[in-house]
Design a protein around this motif. Structure first.
Motif, short mmCIF file in Angstrom:
data_model
loop_
_atom_site.label_atom_id
_atom_site.label_comp_id
_atom_site.label_asym_id
_atom_site.label_seq_id
_atom_site.Cartn_x
_atom_site.Cartn_y
_atom_site.Cartn_z
N CYS A 221 0.98 -1.41 -7.13
CA CYS A 221 -0.34 -0.97 -6.64
C CYS A 221 -0.23 0.12 -5.57
O CYS A 221 -1.06 1.01 -5.49
CB CYS A 221 -1.10 -2.17 -6.06
N GLN A 222 0.81 0.05 -4.74
CA GLN A 222 0.95 0.98 -3.63
C GLN A 222 1.79 2.21 -3.95
O GLN A 222 1.97 3.08 -3.11
CB GLN A 222 1.57 0.25 -2.44
N LEU A 223 2.30 2.30 -5.18
CA LEU A 223 3.14 3.44 -5.55
C LEU A 223 2.31 4.73 -5.61
O LEU A 223 1.28 4.78 -6.27
CB LEU A 223 3.79 3.18 -6.92
N ARG A 224 2.77 5.74 -4.88
CA ARG A 224 2.08 7.04 -4.86
C ARG A 224 2.97 8.10 -5.50
O ARG A 224 4.17 7.95 -5.60
CB ARG A 224 1.74 7.44 -3.42
N TRP A 225 2.32 9.19 -5.90
CA TRP A 225 3.08 10.27 -6.54
C TRP A 225 4.11 10.86 -5.59
O TRP A 225 5.16 11.32 -6.03
CB TRP A 225 2.11 11.35 -7.03
N ARG A 226 3.85 10.82 -4.31
CA ARG A 226 4.81 11.35 -3.34
C ARG A 226 6.06 10.48 -3.26
O ARG A 226 7.10 10.91 -2.73
CB ARG A 226 4.16 11.45 -1.96
N ARG B 104 14.64 9.22 -8.62
CA ARG B 104 14.45 8.02 -7.81
C ARG B 104 12.97 7.81 -7.48
O ARG B 104 12.21 8.76 -7.35
CB ARG B 104 15.24 8.11 -6.49
N MET B 105 12.61 6.54 -7.35
CA MET B 105 11.28 6.16 -6.87
C MET B 105 11.45 5.30 -5.62
O MET B 105 12.45 4.60 -5.48
CB MET B 105 10.52 5.35 -7.93
N VAL C 231 -0.25 6.38 -8.28
CA VAL C 231 0.29 6.57 -9.62
C VAL C 231 -0.52 5.80 -10.65
O VAL C 231 -0.91 6.35 -11.69
CB VAL C 231 1.77 6.14 -9.68
N PHE C 232 -0.78 4.53 -10.38
CA PHE C 232 -1.47 3.70 -11.35
C PHE C 232 -2.93 3.51 -10.94
O PHE C 232 -3.22 3.00 -9.85
CB PHE C 232 -0.77 2.35 -11.51
N ARG D 167 -14.83 6.30 -13.79
CA ARG D 167 -13.86 7.00 -12.95
C ARG D 167 -12.64 6.11 -12.78
O ARG D 167 -12.73 4.89 -12.82
CB ARG D 167 -14.46 7.33 -11.58
N ARG D 168 -11.49 6.76 -12.59
CA ARG D 168 -10.25 6.02 -12.40
C ARG D 168 -10.12 5.65 -10.93
O ARG D 168 -10.19 6.51 -10.05
CB ARG D 168 -9.05 6.85 -12.87
N ARG D 169 -9.91 4.36 -10.67
CA ARG D 169 -9.80 3.84 -9.32
C ARG D 169 -8.45 3.16 -9.15
O ARG D 169 -7.79 2.80 -10.13
CB ARG D 169 -10.92 2.83 -9.02
N ILE D 170 -8.05 2.94 -7.90
CA ILE D 170 -6.77 2.26 -7.66
C ILE D 170 -6.87 0.81 -8.11
O ILE D 170 -7.95 0.23 -8.21
CB ILE D 170 -6.38 2.34 -6.17
N LEU D 171 -5.71 0.22 -8.40
CA LEU D 171 -5.66 -1.15 -8.89
C LEU D 171 -6.05 -2.17 -7.82
O LEU D 171 -6.59 -3.23 -8.11
CB LEU D 171 -4.25 -1.47 -9.39
N GLN D 172 -5.76 -1.83 -6.57
CA GLN D 172 -6.00 -2.75 -5.47
C GLN D 172 -7.48 -3.11 -5.37
O GLN D 172 -8.35 -2.25 -5.40
CB GLN D 172 -5.55 -2.08 -4.16
#
Length: 361
Positions: A195-200, A208-209, A251-252, A264-269
């Motif tokens: 849930c907290q994974l960001r593109w950065r 690597r991630m 990301v997700f 609209r696409r929203r964060i999973l959290q």
């Protein structure tokens, strides 16, 4: 004394008590009325919990949720836990008057409704909230015996998704949630980390991630680097990004439909994404399976493939290899297969000669 800000017709108040600032509009353009409003505000401020440090249980849980929990992936769970606490212990109970008897009453009430593990997690959240109020807000908190509330839990089971179950799951799962489940199976990452994974956090050049990891307190302060396979890179390249500036960094994301606005696409959290996952599991007739079991599935499959428990431990981000030992049954199965195919009483003539045997003259 009340003052009138530039451009405002109404008087305002602005004062400090014990280093805390209180300010606002008096709601009137009459100076005498404004002085009365300010006087009432001062009385209320002197009796405010942040000044007296006499918080009620409801105020304490609400403050902790606003300070800490609302931005965590587990926010919904924490809110539900706090509501269950307040149905047993009166919300207006001052923290200083909480007793071990209150805790045991909560324990008895909750264990009749939910599993022992859920009861223990509820008390863990309550203990964190009280520590936060004591350390950050100076609340007077009694020395409560939380260890006496702990209930025995069965040894954590390892539930692996079979290939047949996996096929049925994807058949019933919403298409925009397929990448979420695929990623969990590819990495074994926890729900919070995903849930907290960001593109950065993704570095394609180094492959690597960076995952945020759960700590002993339930927060996500630690991080770990995870290698990206070609399969992971290909999947990430297909992901649709959110058109909402507040959600685009993640990301997700999950497509949320609204009657008044376009989807609209929203964060999973704090979304219903994981409720849709549970519905798909039920529709696919998969028994006793939770999202966290995708992590178990990754671990068992990886261990079966590599036979390297230390490597699997590192990929899971375990600080102790003993935590990974729950998956050792995979190696035990291989040992059993090996011993079944071995005979100490025959010459194993049908077996292919070993390398050492070939070298003998």
């Amino acid at each position: 004394m009340p003052y009138r800000p530039k451009g405002s017709r109404n008087w305002h108040y602005d004062f400090q008590i014990r280093g805390r600032r209180f300010h606002g509009s008096c709601g009137t353009d009459d100076f005498e009325e404004a002085k009365a409003v300010e006087a009432e505000a001062r009385v209320a401020a002197r009796n405010a919990p942040e000044i007296t440090r006499n918080f009620t249980l409801s105020e304490a849980l609400g403050t902790y949720f606003a300070d800490v929990s609302q931005d965590q992936p587990s926010a919904r769970t924490t809110r539900s836990q706090f509501r269950s606490i307040l149905t047993v212990i009166k919300p207006a109970t001052p923290l200083s008057q909480l007793t071990d008897a209150d805790l045991m009453r909560l324990r008895s009430s909750r264990r009749s409704e939910v599993s022992n593990a859920t009861v223990n997690r509820t008390f863990a959240s309550l203990a964190r909230a009280l520590r936060h109020m004591e350390n950050k807000h100076g609340a007077a908190v009694p020395n409560l015996n939380f260890s006496a509330t702990r209930l025995p839990e069965p040894k954590e089971r390892v539930r692996e998704l079979t290939i047949a179950e996996q096929k049925r799951l994807f058949e019933h799962l919403r298409r925009d949630l397929h990448p979420l489940v695929q990623f969990a199976l590819m990495t074994g990452a926890r729900q919070g980390s995903i849930c907290q994974l960001r593109w950065r956090d993704i570095d394609v050049d180094t492959g690597r991630m960076k995952f945020k990891m759960k700590t002993d307190t339930g927060t996500s302060a630690k991080s770990m680097n995870f290698p990206m396979s070609r399969e992971i890179k290909a999947m990430l390249a297909t992901l649709e990004k959110s058109d909402d500036p507040d959600h685009a960094p993640y990301v997700f994301t999950f497509r949320v439909h609204n009657r008044k606005r376009a989807a609209r696409r929203r964060i999973l959290q704090n979304s219903t994404a994981f409720e849709h996952f549970r519905k798909a599991v039920n529709a696919a007739d998969i028994e006793d399976f939770h999202f966290h079991d995708l992590r178990h599935t990754f671990a068992t499959r990886m261990l079966r493939e590599t036979k390297n428990i230390k490597m699997v431990s590192r990929l899971l981000g375990h600080s102790e290899i003993t935590t990974t030992s729950r998956y050792a049954h995979v190696l035990d199965e291989d040992l059993a297969d090996a011993i079944d195919g071995f005979s100490a009483l025959s010459n194993n003539a049908s077996r292919k000669p070993s390398r050492s045997a070939k070298k003998r003259p």
